[in-house]
Design an enzyme around this catalytic site. Sequence first.
Site, mmCIF file in Angstrom:
data_model
loop_
_atom_site.group_PDB
_atom_site.id
_atom_site.type_symbol
_atom_site.label_atom_id
_atom_site.label_comp_id
_atom_site.label_asym_id
_atom_site.label_seq_id
_atom_site.Cartn_x
_atom_site.Cartn_y
_atom_site.Cartn_z
ATOM 1 N N GLN A 40 0.799 -1.221 0.000
ATOM 2 C CA GLN A 40 0.000 0.000 0.000
ATOM 3 C C GLN A 40 0.836 1.279 0.000
ATOM 4 O OE1 GLN A 40 -2.677 -1.678 3.304
ATOM 5 N NE2 GLN A 40 -4.080 -0.380 2.152
ATOM 6 N N ARG A 97 3.812 0.115 13.026
ATOM 7 C CA ARG A 97 3.505 -1.228 12.508
ATOM 8 C C ARG A 97 3.580 -1.188 10.988
ATOM 9 N NH1 ARG A 97 -2.031 -3.901 11.110
ATOM 10 N NH2 ARG A 97 -1.280 -5.959 10.551
ATOM 11 N N HIS A 143 1.049 -9.303 4.764
ATOM 12 C CA HIS A 143 -0.114 -8.432 4.598
ATOM 13 C C HIS A 143 -0.522 -8.483 3.113
ATOM 14 C CE1 HIS A 143 -2.309 -4.778 6.487
ATOM 15 N NE2 HIS A 143 -2.884 -4.988 5.321
ATOM 16 N N ASN A 189 -1.911 -10.788 8.537
ATOM 17 C CA ASN A 189 -2.921 -9.752 8.700
ATOM 18 C C ASN A 189 -4.263 -10.241 8.154
ATOM 19 O OD1 ASN A 189 -3.624 -6.796 9.199
ATOM 20 N ND2 ASN A 189 -4.288 -7.053 7.066
ATOM 21 N N GLU A 190 -5.253 -10.356 9.033
ATOM 22 C CA GLU A 190 -6.651 -10.597 8.642
ATOM 23 C C GLU A 190 -6.878 -11.854 7.800
ATOM 24 O OE1 GLU A 190 -8.137 -6.992 6.863
ATOM 25 O OE2 GLU A 190 -8.031 -5.901 8.757
ATOM 26 N N ASN A 330 -7.853 -5.633 14.386
ATOM 27 C CA ASN A 330 -8.172 -4.575 13.420
ATOM 28 C C ASN A 330 -9.673 -4.374 13.474
ATOM 29 O OD1 ASN A 330 -5.517 -4.634 12.652
ATOM 30 N ND2 ASN A 330 -5.898 -5.302 10.546
ATOM 31 N N TYR A 332 -12.986 -1.504 12.609
ATOM 32 C CA TYR A 332 -13.426 -0.245 12.003
ATOM 33 C C TYR A 332 -14.882 0.102 12.274
ATOM 34 C CZ TYR A 332 -9.021 -0.256 9.438
ATOM 35 O OH TYR A 332 -7.688 -0.237 9.126
ATOM 36 N N TRP A 448 -4.793 3.428 11.705
ATOM 37 C CA TRP A 448 -4.676 3.176 10.274
ATOM 38 C C TRP A 448 -5.130 4.437 9.578
ATOM 39 C CZ3 TRP A 448 -2.342 -0.531 7.512
ATOM 40 C CH2 TRP A 448 -2.465 -0.417 6.109
ATOM 41 N N GLU A 455 -5.574 1.880 -1.420
ATOM 42 C CA GLU A 455 -6.603 1.153 -0.671
ATOM 43 C C GLU A 455 -7.132 -0.042 -1.488
ATOM 44 O OE1 GLU A 455 -7.448 1.012 2.414
ATOM 45 O OE2 GLU A 455 -9.252 -0.184 2.116
ATOM 46 N N TRP A 456 -6.234 -0.930 -1.878
ATOM 47 C CA TRP A 456 -6.584 -2.199 -2.529
ATOM 48 C C TRP A 456 -7.581 -2.002 -3.675
ATOM 49 C CZ3 TRP A 456 -2.735 -4.975 -0.896
ATOM 50 C CH2 TRP A 456 -2.283 -4.865 0.426
HETATM 51 C C1 GBH Z 1 -7.859 -3.438 6.625
HETATM 52 O O1 GBH Z 1 -8.807 -4.269 6.061
HETATM 53 C C2 GBH Z 1 -6.534 -3.742 5.983
HETATM 54 O O2 GBH Z 1 -5.696 -4.453 6.864
HETATM 55 C C3 GBH Z 1 -5.823 -2.539 5.452
HETATM 56 O O3 GBH Z 1 -4.829 -2.942 4.590
HETATM 57 C C4 GBH Z 1 -6.834 -1.605 4.804
HETATM 58 O O4 GBH Z 1 -6.217 -0.551 4.151
HETATM 59 C C5 GBH Z 1 -7.735 -1.091 5.882
HETATM 60 O O5 GBH Z 1 -8.338 -2.153 6.570
HETATM 61 C C6 GBH Z 1 -8.830 -0.151 5.411
HETATM 62 O O6 GBH Z 1 -9.776 -0.798 4.626
HETATM 63 O O7 GBH Z 1 -17.966 -6.412 3.002
HETATM 64 O O8 GBH Z 1 -18.858 -4.549 4.208
HETATM 65 O O9 GBH Z 1 -16.941 -5.686 5.073
HETATM 66 C C7 GBH Z 1 -10.144 -4.018 6.439
HETATM 67 C C8 GBH Z 1 -11.062 -5.123 6.044
HETATM 68 C C9 GBH Z 1 -12.625 -5.995 4.643
HETATM 69 C C10 GBH Z 1 -12.716 -3.710 5.064
HETATM 70 C C11 GBH Z 1 -13.537 -5.845 3.478
HETATM 71 C C12 GBH Z 1 -13.671 -3.548 3.900
HETATM 72 C C13 GBH Z 1 -15.342 -4.626 2.555
HETATM 73 C C14 GBH Z 1 -16.680 -4.138 2.927
HETATM 74 N N1 GBH Z 1 -11.853 -4.822 4.880
HETATM 75 N N2 GBH Z 1 -14.424 -4.740 3.705
HETATM 76 S S1 GBH Z 1 -17.648 -5.272 3.850
#
Ligand code: GBH
Length: 497
Positions: A40, A97, A143, A189-190, A330, A332, A448, A455-456
Amino acid sequence: MFQATDVITKHSESAGYHERVQELPLPSNFSWGTATAAYQVEGGADQGGKGKSIWDTFSHLQPSRTNGEHADVACDHYNRMPEDVDLMSTFDVDVYRFSLSWSRIIPFGGRKDAISDEGIAFYDKLINNLLEHNIEPVVTLYHWDLPQALYDRYHGFLDTDEFRADFIHYARVCFSRFGDRVRKWVTFNEPYIISIFAHLNGTLAPGHCREQGTDTKTEPWRVGHTIILSHASVVQMYASEFQPTQEGSISIVLNGHFYEPFNPQNQADIDAAERRMVFYIGWFGDTIFLGQDYPIAMREYLGTRLPTFTSEEIELLRQTAQLNAFYGMNHYSTKYARQLTDPPTDDDWTSNIEEGPVNSDGLEIGPASAQQWLRVAPEGFRKLLNWVWKRYRLPVIITENGCPCIGEKDVQVAINDTFRQRYFGLYLDAISRAIYQDGVDVKGYYAWSLMDNYEWAAGYGPRYGIVHVDFETLKRTPKGSAWYLRDSFKSRRQASS
Ligand code: GBH
């Protein structure tokens, strides 16, 4: 006529968004920092002899999957690392990190492949630079950027034995080269995201999904199985070969939303919210931290889609469970979970639960950030901390938390990121309540992210940084939230001493 002002969006009061930020105390030894991941931020895609990863392939082959964008340059952190370390040190962080790019260190990834001195040298420099600034490096081995060669050879995670052997080798290289200076390691990671989003929904590399003709019924569970066993083997190896002299600690980072019932009067939805978290978090948490088989609810629902552990493997899980020193979280956002009754698809991974931002009263869980799925709901965070603590009794480190604000491409908007400052403020208050009112052991918080980055699947759209990056000039500008966090941690930690 329908007016825009008629749309009065109501947010659930219980989710915590309506609270005022109170700057509640945190322990004086609580540590804070920022987080990033190699693909990233680094760029330098062809520098230093780096081999390709599945993300290089994924973002170039079919750019529509990543907003038309790749990360060949990204933040150019590979060439600007000293400047970035200087910058983070002005925020008074304790920790940084970051993740290692496997194919920078071993370009073809495998246990018989050459190690790149240049790759090692880059991370040596980064680690030394951090230590000179009194910043603790926290290092993630994986990651999401699998060496492309390992995908070509045996499809990466789908071949448990091959992947595991290569991952153990890679981890051993990292421990022996960096472990004299690194005291906190994260293996993966995840794992949920690697399994489901990369091998079922196909939104992340390598993009396996039904449309691509892969077996979405079983692949994600095989991938999870590979990760669990690879993690356990590396923990065992670290404990026997390195920990006695290096004295560091190791664990894994699990992500997960908190789930509230769609209709709190409906027992099926109450059960669904709980079960959703068992499928999301218990999948990896119960096996890795409790050292036991998959949760019964998963075994019952998934049947033979879920691989089985041999008795030696269960023994390995049992022996390594206690060696994980912390729960890396992690987190959110929070969602509502609703039990569906229509028959699910044959690759359903949720036990037929629908998740969304609105409950049966039409209330939203909280206001949306620049990403629709990410809504401000600090009370769910507090509840998740309790859920994890009750189940695993491990000290928790928040290894990622943050949000993207609307309109932040404009640096003036970014500097005045009040939405993010409020998000941070509320989520830090939630940690304080979890510690002092609920008795949860939370040790640290890594925002973060250090800076806006790739952002992927969403490319350079959503900006999670506490530093703004202009992706044309690569100029870095700290946002208000960087100073907010610096000051907030200072006063929260003083308040407790
Ligand atoms: C993390 O993933 C990552 O570790 C990091 O690299 C990334 O930049 C950061 O969060 C911010 O996104 O189907 O409604 O859940 C977070 C996990 C999983 C969040 C997939 C977004 C898609 C929407 N991600 N999710 S939902």
